[in-house]
Design a protein around this motif. Sequence first.
Motif, short mmCIF file in Angstrom:
data_model
loop_
_atom_site.label_atom_id
_atom_site.label_comp_id
_atom_site.label_asym_id
_atom_site.label_seq_id
_atom_site.Cartn_x
_atom_site.Cartn_y
_atom_site.Cartn_z
N LEU A 157 61.88 54.32 -92.30
CA LEU A 157 61.56 55.75 -92.41
C LEU A 157 60.70 56.22 -91.24
CD1 LEU A 157 60.89 56.10 -96.26
CD2 LEU A 157 62.79 57.12 -94.97
N ILE A 158 59.71 55.42 -90.87
CA ILE A 158 58.86 55.86 -89.76
C ILE A 158 59.56 55.70 -88.41
CG2 ILE A 158 56.66 55.51 -90.97
CD1 ILE A 158 56.37 52.96 -89.14
N ALA A 159 60.63 54.88 -88.40
CA ALA A 159 61.42 54.78 -87.17
C ALA A 159 62.46 55.90 -87.11
CB ALA A 159 62.11 53.42 -87.10
N LEU A 196 52.89 50.29 -97.20
CA LEU A 196 52.73 51.36 -96.21
C LEU A 196 53.25 50.89 -94.86
CD1 LEU A 196 51.46 53.97 -94.90
CD2 LEU A 196 49.41 52.62 -94.56
N ALA A 197 54.06 51.74 -94.24
CA ALA A 197 54.37 51.55 -92.83
C ALA A 197 53.78 52.75 -92.10
CB ALA A 197 55.87 51.47 -92.62
N GLY A 198 53.08 52.47 -91.03
CA GLY A 198 52.48 53.56 -90.26
C GLY A 198 52.74 53.37 -88.77
N ARG A 199 53.01 54.48 -88.10
CA ARG A 199 53.17 54.43 -86.65
C ARG A 199 52.33 55.57 -86.08
NH1 ARG A 199 57.04 52.72 -82.86
NH2 ARG A 199 57.43 54.16 -81.15
N ALA A 200 51.43 55.21 -85.20
CA ALA A 200 50.58 56.23 -84.57
C ALA A 200 50.70 56.10 -83.06
CB ALA A 200 49.14 56.06 -85.01
N VAL A 201 50.88 57.23 -82.40
CA VAL A 201 50.83 57.26 -80.94
C VAL A 201 49.58 58.05 -80.59
CG1 VAL A 201 52.00 57.91 -78.82
CG2 VAL A 201 53.34 57.17 -80.81
N ILE A 202 48.69 57.42 -79.84
CA ILE A 202 47.38 58.01 -79.59
C ILE A 202 47.22 58.32 -78.12
CG2 ILE A 202 44.89 57.58 -79.78
CD1 ILE A 202 46.04 55.56 -82.12
N PRO A 255 45.17 59.46 -74.64
CA PRO A 255 43.94 58.91 -74.03
C PRO A 255 42.68 59.55 -74.59
CG PRO A 255 45.60 59.36 -72.34
CD PRO A 255 46.15 59.90 -73.62
N ASP A 256 42.75 60.80 -75.09
CA ASP A 256 41.54 61.43 -75.63
C ASP A 256 41.30 61.04 -77.09
OD1 ASP A 256 43.45 62.79 -77.04
OD2 ASP A 256 42.81 64.80 -76.41
N GLY A 257 42.14 60.16 -77.62
CA GLY A 257 41.91 59.68 -78.98
C GLY A 257 42.60 60.49 -80.06
N THR A 258 43.28 61.57 -79.68
CA THR A 258 43.97 62.35 -80.71
C THR A 258 45.38 61.81 -80.90
OG1 THR A 258 44.76 63.94 -79.08
CG2 THR A 258 42.66 64.43 -80.17
N PHE A 259 45.92 62.14 -82.05
CA PHE A 259 47.29 61.69 -82.36
C PHE A 259 48.31 62.51 -81.59
CE2 PHE A 259 45.47 60.33 -86.58
CZ PHE A 259 45.70 58.98 -86.40
N ALA A 260 49.16 61.83 -80.81
CA ALA A 260 50.34 62.49 -80.27
C ALA A 260 51.43 62.51 -81.34
CB ALA A 260 50.83 61.76 -79.04
N LEU A 261 51.38 61.49 -82.18
CA LEU A 261 52.38 61.39 -83.25
C LEU A 261 51.79 60.49 -84.33
CD1 LEU A 261 56.13 60.73 -83.00
CD2 LEU A 261 54.74 58.96 -84.09
N VAL A 262 52.02 60.83 -85.57
CA VAL A 262 51.69 59.90 -86.64
C VAL A 262 52.77 60.01 -87.71
CG1 VAL A 262 50.06 61.55 -87.70
CG2 VAL A 262 49.92 59.13 -88.28
N ARG A 263 53.32 58.86 -88.03
CA ARG A 263 54.34 58.82 -89.09
C ARG A 263 53.90 57.79 -90.13
NH1 ARG A 263 59.53 58.13 -85.29
NH2 ARG A 263 59.66 60.24 -84.42
N LEU A 264 54.06 58.18 -91.39
CA LEU A 264 53.62 57.34 -92.49
C LEU A 264 54.70 57.28 -93.56
CD1 LEU A 264 50.16 59.15 -92.83
CD2 LEU A 264 50.51 56.90 -91.76
N ARG A 271 58.47 59.30 -97.03
CA ARG A 271 57.67 59.69 -95.87
C ARG A 271 56.51 60.51 -96.39
NH1 ARG A 271 59.66 60.35 -90.43
NH2 ARG A 271 57.94 61.72 -89.87
N ALA A 272 55.32 60.31 -95.85
CA ALA A 272 54.14 61.07 -96.30
C ALA A 272 53.93 62.24 -95.36
CB ALA A 272 52.93 60.14 -96.34
N LEU A 273 54.78 63.23 -95.49
CA LEU A 273 54.77 64.34 -94.53
C LEU A 273 53.52 65.21 -94.67
CD1 LEU A 273 58.56 65.23 -94.77
CD2 LEU A 273 57.39 64.18 -92.82
N THR A 274 53.01 65.36 -95.87
CA THR A 274 51.80 66.16 -96.07
C THR A 274 50.62 65.50 -95.35
OG1 THR A 274 52.70 66.51 -98.28
CG2 THR A 274 50.53 67.44 -97.83
N ALA A 275 50.52 64.21 -95.51
CA ALA A 275 49.43 63.48 -94.84
C ALA A 275 49.61 63.53 -93.33
CB ALA A 275 49.39 62.04 -95.33
N GLU A 276 50.86 63.41 -92.89
CA GLU A 276 51.12 63.49 -91.44
C GLU A 276 50.66 64.83 -90.89
OE1 GLU A 276 55.19 62.53 -90.47
OE2 GLU A 276 55.14 60.70 -91.67
N ARG A 277 50.99 65.90 -91.63
CA ARG A 277 50.58 67.25 -91.17
C ARG A 277 49.06 67.36 -91.14
NH1 ARG A 277 55.23 69.01 -93.94
NH2 ARG A 277 54.10 69.38 -95.88
#
Lengths: 289, 801
Positions: A128-130, A201-207, A209-218, A229-235
């Motif tokens: 799902l996160i892929a 839980l499967a999680g994918r986070a792309v972070i 350089p400033d430490g913020t999420f470019a992408l987060v999928r859960l 998929r945990a879309l509410t949490a992702e938002r």
Amino acid sequence: MDVPVQEVIRPATIAEALAALAEREDARPIAGGTDLMVQLRDGRRRAGRLVDLGRLGLAGIRRTRDAIEVGAATTMDAIAASAEIKRSFPALASAARQVGAWPIQCRATLGGNLANGSPAADTAPPLLIAEASVTIASAAGTRRLRVADLFLGPGRTALTPGELVTSVRLPLDEPAPGERVVERFTKVGPRREQVISVVSLAGRAVIRPDGTFALVRLAFGSVAPVPVRALTAERALAGRRPDAAARRDAARAVQDDIAPIDDVRAPARYRRIAAAVLLDRFLQEAARG
Amino acid sequence: MPRPDAEPRHRTRGSDPGPRTTDHGPLGGRHERPDARAKVAGSTRYVGDLSLPGMLHAGVAVAPIASARVLALDTAAARAVDGVEAVVTAAALPGANLVGVIFPDQPLLAADRVRMVGDRLALVAARTPEAAWRAARLVEATLEPLPAVHDPVAALVPGAPLVHDGGNLVRTFQVARGDAGRRSADVVVEALYHVGGQEHAYLEPQGCLAIPEGRSRITIIASCQCPFYVQQAVARVLGLPLAAVRVEQAPTGGGFGGKEDYPSEPAACAAVLAFATGRPVRFVLPRELDMQVSTKRHAMVVRHRWGADRNGRLRFAEVDAVLDAGAYVGISTVVAERANVSAIGPYDVPNVHVRTRIAYTNNLFGGAFRGFGAPQVTWAAEATIDRLARAVGLDPLEFRRRNLLDDHRRRICTGQLLRRPVLARECLDRAATLAGWDEFHARPRAADTATREGMGIALALYGCNLHHGGQRLDRSSAVVILQADGSVVVRVGLTEIGQGNLVACQTIAAQALGVDPTAVQVWQPDTTTVADSGPTVASRGAHASGMAILDAVRRLRTRLDPVAAELLGCRREQVELAAGRARVAGEPDRSVTIAQVAAELAARRIEAIATGWYRSRPRRFDAATGEGEPYEFYAVACHVARVAVDRDLGVVRVEEVSAAHDVGRVIHRDALEGQIQGGVVQGVGWGTTERLALDHGRLVNPSFTDYLIPTFADAPKVNIAIVESDGAGGPFGAKGVGEPALIPAAAAVRNAVVAALGVELDALPLVPPAIVAALGDAHPFAWVAEEEHEHVRSETVAPGR
């Protein structure tokens, strides 16, 4: 007790397999059989005819220009051992290594794990996160379906009689320069091995350089009628840093993504709390990198 | 099987190799178990592997609900199934419709009333197992549901639904010593413990093969612990004399008590079907049905009120325990007797009031299970001891040291004086040292990590062999035959169920006859070769069979020694047997081989067979007051557990258990260590992951998918300290260890988890949801479960995969 099956067919080609499946309404494909054999014996599923997929060449992991294609009959052991999968989809490799125990992993297949339709299917959250999709063949032709649309309910999928999952496609998604990727799969069970997930839980986070999420999928298993998929949490996390406030918001938000019930493995309350714990730990890991 | 990429886990074995030289004999050594190779290689033939020409397969129709009146049973559809040869209901039984071991409260087949899920309604014999089970499913029962009771405490409240006509209180056992003595206590602890049951999870399910000879006699080959129980049950339902029922124990793939009382039931079923059809009938229970209908470890509710003075000396202990018998008494009374005596552990308490009540409920019925009521009360007692230690501000070890029985304070709650030496303190010190208790507690530990470590300790006082109440069964028979070539046949009435009784008997016989163990063949029990030897229970196997073997060897030597003396040219009193030879005592060079002596006995046609007999010594015990000598002698055990708890997920990992056991003398070191390792792992499973999930009396997790026994990956490292001493009453001074190996394990784990988390845990097992619930608001995410959630779907998560 033996398994009540009238006939087993071992086709040599996909076309023969599809014909064998189309001929009888009670025909079922079988690959590793680690779920199906148990269900047949218990009477939870029925099959007058089993169509063995072992000779169809459906096992194998292949890289294309923008994706990795995993044949439906690829075993969990092969997925877990694949350098390609470990590099690009580490959560899937990790999940495959936590299905049952090693002997099961050497038989159980990716297609079977999906077609079984269990809310606890360990490979589902990583797929799902892929944002993976499955290729489905039938006598009428082939179609493509997102894994997110495959699961309909416990033990139920969008596959219709006569259809066969032939492969799973995982799109490659390279991070931008300077971004780092954190991908994990975790499952909770009372023992170390051979345990059906109480929560996964499967999680994918792309972070950035400033430490913020470019992408987060859960995505979670065993907390709803289907893997979700945990879309509410992702938002709730989008564009933020995984700091304490964001983690707390995510723990709250994820409760709206899941719908656990009380069952023999755990009460709903435990699943809600465990989902929050797994998410919090993943986000802390993402923060640390 | 470990994952290929898993870290190798440490596994230790006691480093002490034991005596090796044959001159000392095999006692205490590690020679290969006679049953090991075939079991490991998979060539042992269990009941499910046996087949005979014309053999039929049995199936059984069981009640799906826990309490009902049977209005009608329609077997027409079942009889119509192709391959079905017989369908038997209560009306068609040849003998008594009764399988109760002690109380006549359990029918073989329910005639009018269902009292638990799994009550048998009809038996089927068919040419294939598939046909038998299909027909069993087609037996149509019209059941009128009746009120049911599932809580043993509620069952004792007036007005509760009655499981049997006479009321739900089956029996009460008590023991009282001293008076209340509350005034002298500075701290008082009250607690209520809910201790869950356990499934035996033997690898081989229940099974037997019944072979009729017309209608005059029958042979039963059964996976069982107690062939003589099976013999009695089959004789009763068939209306045959005992001599017409031959029971042979099949190689048995695990028992743990689950094959003590229960196998009589499938054997009686197979016997009835064999007589109904005149053909051999094999009955092997499928796993799910086996788990659903067979006996379990009793769940217990234990209320405590214990007091200590400010110096940490116990002043009084009040224990009020209720044991959930389920729908039938089975052997619950005997389990309660042991629980009653074990309730305060190996501690010196001046004032004791223990009451143990047995309640009928409509739950699955309790039966024998390794420890027999002692693990439950030990779990509670050791929890309370830790509470008291905390209340008076003492280390759990120090508190125990101040209260343990020893050579000077050796009176147990029944007033009985323990035999010296009393080794409780020794066991505690040895286990604590092995575990590194002091080093562990000296190490600083972070309080804010996800994984919390803890160490806990527990002890058990175990009454060896059968309780006074079962003393009529406490005897045993053996036959020893010296063959003409010097090899030896041994027959005993106690069974090998994986625990090592074959190797124990082999070792004892070899030691006594001075021969190599490989010269001794111990054969599976058969009720036609030895007299009734009672059950293989209560850790009495090696004791009871070993004592009978020693008696048989003594009698054999009255004929063997004179012949040897003649060959050696010495007096018969000078003959000693060692290292495979008969020799003149003090002159080892003057010797002949045992084989030569055996050949001479054969040549002279001298009787080379001897029987042996053992019976326990008579004791004084008053069942009404609980005073006296419930057991002949006792063993002590101490376990220390080290755990790592994932606090927020509530997942317990038991990393290491250090076990010290007072065993008297070692008979066979590998078997002894195997018993301890297995007992620890089974106790750890019971204490942590093994939850019997009951819904209105039905087990909803009757499979190894959902009933979670430890895998090898979960098995802790087990360190073993064997505390030997002289003076125990068993063969060569040995004491049983099968049950002591399990009894303190779960309690030690519980105390370790409590130490790790800082919250009391009063319900077993310690499954993750129970731990998270016990943390309450201390859990960092407790709040997520209290809020409203908008996402609600009507579908539910299925219990299956």
